[in-house]
Design a protein around this motif. Sequence first.
Motif, PDB file in Angstrom:
ATOM      1  N   ASP A  99       0.833  -1.198   0.000  1.00 13.57           N
ATOM      2  CA  ASP A  99       0.000   0.000   0.000  1.00 13.57           C
ATOM      3  C   ASP A  99       0.874   1.257   0.000  1.00 13.57           C
ATOM      4  O   ASP A  99       2.107   1.174  -0.082  1.00 13.57           O
ATOM      5  CB  ASP A  99      -0.953  -0.019   1.194  1.00 13.57           C
ATOM      6  CG  ASP A  99      -0.221  -0.128   2.529  1.00 13.57           C
ATOM      7  OD1 ASP A  99       1.033  -0.090   2.541  1.00 13.57           O
ATOM      8  OD2 ASP A  99      -0.892  -0.241   3.565  1.00 13.57           O
ATOM      9  N   ASP A 100       0.241   2.418   0.078  1.00 15.54           N
ATOM     10  CA  ASP A 100       0.982   3.688   0.042  1.00 15.54           C
ATOM     11  C   ASP A 100       2.002   3.798   1.169  1.00 15.54           C
ATOM     12  O   ASP A 100       3.116   4.295   0.970  1.00 15.54           O
ATOM     13  CB  ASP A 100       0.019   4.869   0.115  1.00 15.54           C
ATOM     14  CG  ASP A 100      -0.796   5.039  -1.149  1.00 15.54           C
ATOM     15  OD1 ASP A 100      -0.386   4.481  -2.195  1.00 15.54           O
ATOM     16  OD2 ASP A 100      -1.842   5.709  -1.106  1.00 15.54           O
ATOM     17  N   LYS A 101       1.633   3.345   2.347  1.00 13.87           N
ATOM     18  CA  LYS A 101       2.551   3.403   3.490  1.00 13.87           C
ATOM     19  C   LYS A 101       3.794   2.542   3.227  1.00 13.87           C
ATOM     20  O   LYS A 101       4.917   2.968   3.484  1.00 13.87           O
ATOM     21  CB  LYS A 101       1.822   2.921   4.748  1.00 13.87           C
ATOM     22  CG  LYS A 101       2.628   3.024   6.004  1.00 13.87           C
ATOM     23  CD  LYS A 101       1.779   2.591   7.202  1.00 13.87           C
ATOM     24  CE  LYS A 101       2.580   2.650   8.479  1.00 13.87           C
ATOM     25  NZ  LYS A 101       1.795   2.216   9.630  1.00 13.87           N
ATOM     26  N   LYS A 102       3.598   1.348   2.693  1.00 15.96           N
ATOM     27  CA  LYS A 102       4.715   0.458   2.382  1.00 15.96           C
ATOM     28  C   LYS A 102       5.582   1.061   1.281  1.00 15.96           C
ATOM     29  O   LYS A 102       6.807   0.994   1.342  1.00 15.96           O
ATOM     30  CB  LYS A 102       4.169  -0.912   1.959  1.00 15.96           C
ATOM     31  CG  LYS A 102       5.227  -1.929   1.648  1.00 15.96           C
ATOM     32  CD  LYS A 102       5.920  -2.377   2.908  1.00 15.96           C
ATOM     33  CE  LYS A 102       6.863  -3.528   2.619  1.00 15.96           C
ATOM     34  NZ  LYS A 102       7.650  -3.900   3.766  1.00 15.96           N
ATOM     35  N   ILE A 103       4.961   1.661   0.277  1.00 10.60           N
ATOM     36  CA  ILE A 103       5.715   2.303  -0.808  1.00 10.60           C
ATOM     37  C   ILE A 103       6.594   3.418  -0.256  1.00 10.60           C
ATOM     38  O   ILE A 103       7.785   3.515  -0.594  1.00 10.60           O
ATOM     39  CB  ILE A 103       4.773   2.819  -1.909  1.00 10.60           C
ATOM     40  CG1 ILE A 103       4.195   1.622  -2.679  1.00 10.60           C
ATOM     41  CG2 ILE A 103       5.478   3.788  -2.842  1.00 10.60           C
ATOM     42  CD1 ILE A 103       3.083   1.992  -3.651  1.00 10.60           C
ATOM     43  N   ARG A 104       6.036   4.264   0.610  1.00  9.50           N
ATOM     44  CA  ARG A 104       6.826   5.343   1.202  1.00  9.50           C
ATOM     45  C   ARG A 104       7.999   4.789   2.012  1.00  9.50           C
ATOM     46  O   ARG A 104       9.116   5.310   1.962  1.00  9.50           O
ATOM     47  CB  ARG A 104       5.950   6.243   2.072  1.00  9.50           C
ATOM     48  CG  ARG A 104       5.085   7.188   1.263  1.00  9.50           C
ATOM     49  CD  ARG A 104       4.455   8.272   2.129  1.00  9.50           C
ATOM     50  NE  ARG A 104       3.602   7.749   3.164  1.00  9.50           N
ATOM     51  CZ  ARG A 104       2.314   7.423   3.016  1.00  9.50           C
ATOM     52  NH1 ARG A 104       1.737   7.579   1.842  1.00  9.50           N
ATOM     53  NH2 ARG A 104       1.609   6.953   4.015  1.00  9.50           N
ATOM     54  N   ARG A 105       7.777   3.693   2.728  1.00  9.75           N
ATOM     55  CA  ARG A 105       8.844   3.067   3.521  1.00  9.75           C
ATOM     56  C   ARG A 105       9.951   2.525   2.617  1.00  9.75           C
ATOM     57  O   ARG A 105      11.136   2.708   2.893  1.00  9.75           O
ATOM     58  CB  ARG A 105       8.242   1.943   4.362  1.00  9.75           C
ATOM     59  CG  ARG A 105       9.166   1.440   5.427  1.00  9.75           C
ATOM     60  CD  ARG A 105       8.502   0.441   6.345  1.00  9.75           C
ATOM     61  NE  ARG A 105       7.383   1.050   7.042  1.00  9.75           N
ATOM     62  CZ  ARG A 105       6.248   0.431   7.354  1.00  9.75           C
ATOM     63  NH1 ARG A 105       6.069  -0.823   7.036  1.00  9.75           N
ATOM     64  NH2 ARG A 105       5.299   1.064   7.990  1.00  9.75           N
ATOM     65  N   PHE A 148       6.354   4.598  -8.803  1.00 14.32           N
ATOM     66  CA  PHE A 148       7.299   5.706  -8.787  1.00 14.32           C
ATOM     67  C   PHE A 148       7.318   6.305  -7.379  1.00 14.32           C
ATOM     68  O   PHE A 148       6.324   6.244  -6.660  1.00 14.32           O
ATOM     69  CB  PHE A 148       6.896   6.775  -9.806  1.00 14.32           C
ATOM     70  CG  PHE A 148       6.952   6.274 -11.213  1.00 14.32           C
ATOM     71  CD1 PHE A 148       8.161   6.103 -11.873  1.00 14.32           C
ATOM     72  CD2 PHE A 148       5.790   5.948 -11.899  1.00 14.32           C
ATOM     73  CE1 PHE A 148       8.213   5.618 -13.160  1.00 14.32           C
ATOM     74  CE2 PHE A 148       5.826   5.469 -13.196  1.00 14.32           C
ATOM     75  CZ  PHE A 148       7.049   5.314 -13.825  1.00 14.32           C
ATOM     76  N   PRO A 149       8.430   6.906  -6.979  1.00 12.52           N
ATOM     77  CA  PRO A 149       8.478   7.526  -5.666  1.00 12.52           C
ATOM     78  C   PRO A 149       7.411   8.610  -5.537  1.00 12.52           C
ATOM     79  O   PRO A 149       7.222   9.407  -6.471  1.00 12.52           O
ATOM     80  CB  PRO A 149       9.864   8.142  -5.584  1.00 12.52           C
ATOM     81  CG  PRO A 149      10.661   7.429  -6.623  1.00 12.52           C
ATOM     82  CD  PRO A 149       9.699   7.025  -7.678  1.00 12.52           C
ATOM     83  N   PRO A 150       6.676   8.642  -4.439  1.00 10.62           N
ATOM     84  CA  PRO A 150       5.684   9.703  -4.250  1.00 10.62           C
ATOM     85  C   PRO A 150       6.379  11.059  -4.108  1.00 10.62           C
ATOM     86  O   PRO A 150       7.529  11.148  -3.696  1.00 10.62           O
ATOM     87  CB  PRO A 150       4.960   9.310  -2.955  1.00 10.62           C
ATOM     88  CG  PRO A 150       5.753   8.224  -2.343  1.00 10.62           C
ATOM     89  CD  PRO A 150       6.711   7.698  -3.350  1.00 10.62           C
ATOM     90  N   LEU A 151       5.658  12.106  -4.432  1.00 10.16           N
ATOM     91  CA  LEU A 151       6.231  13.448  -4.403  1.00 10.16           C
ATOM     92  C   LEU A 151       6.428  13.968  -2.977  1.00 10.16           C
ATOM     93  O   LEU A 151       7.261  14.817  -2.757  1.00 10.16           O
ATOM     94  CB  LEU A 151       5.353  14.417  -5.197  1.00 10.16           C
ATOM     95  CG  LEU A 151       5.279  14.121  -6.690  1.00 10.16           C
ATOM     96  CD1 LEU A 151       4.304  15.071  -7.370  1.00 10.16           C
ATOM     97  CD2 LEU A 151       6.657  14.237  -7.320  1.00 10.16           C
TER      98      LEU A 151
END
Length: 152
Positions: A99-105, A148-151
């Motif tokens: 999910d978004d949290k995992k992607i940011r990590r 892709f890396p979030p902004l």
Amino acid sequence: MKPFSRTPFRKNYFFAIFATFNAYYSKTKDTLATHNDLGAWGEQIARDHLIAEGYKVMERNSRVAAGEIDIIAVKGNRMIFVEVKTRSTNLDDALDAIDDKKIRRIVRAADSFLQRFSIPYEYRFDIIAVIGSPEKGHTLTHIPDAFFPPLC
């Protein structure tokens, strides 16, 4: 009355609680060990796949201050950060776990890795989902440039 007298009721109650905790803990420990074994097996399958596809695996389970990266590989002039998800039955469950949290990590960990070693490569983030078990076989889904890396 003493705070913890040796009456049969209290003694039996204590042992009942201890037995329940012990049964739960050993079951949880066994489940966790099985879960970790399945994950390690999936990461090995993913690593073998990457090598067969011409990637050079640089690190596995790389820990940095910001987190952990399952596999770091290089192909050409690109560094690939790979998140491996292993499930016994369902591809959707594996992909939904990212999910978004995992992607940011993952992105924070990759950024920390790149800064620590001043790496001159372009980079991308891949996902490999391994579905199956050592006993039943597996299917592997490799998604290059999965996100892709979030902004922010």
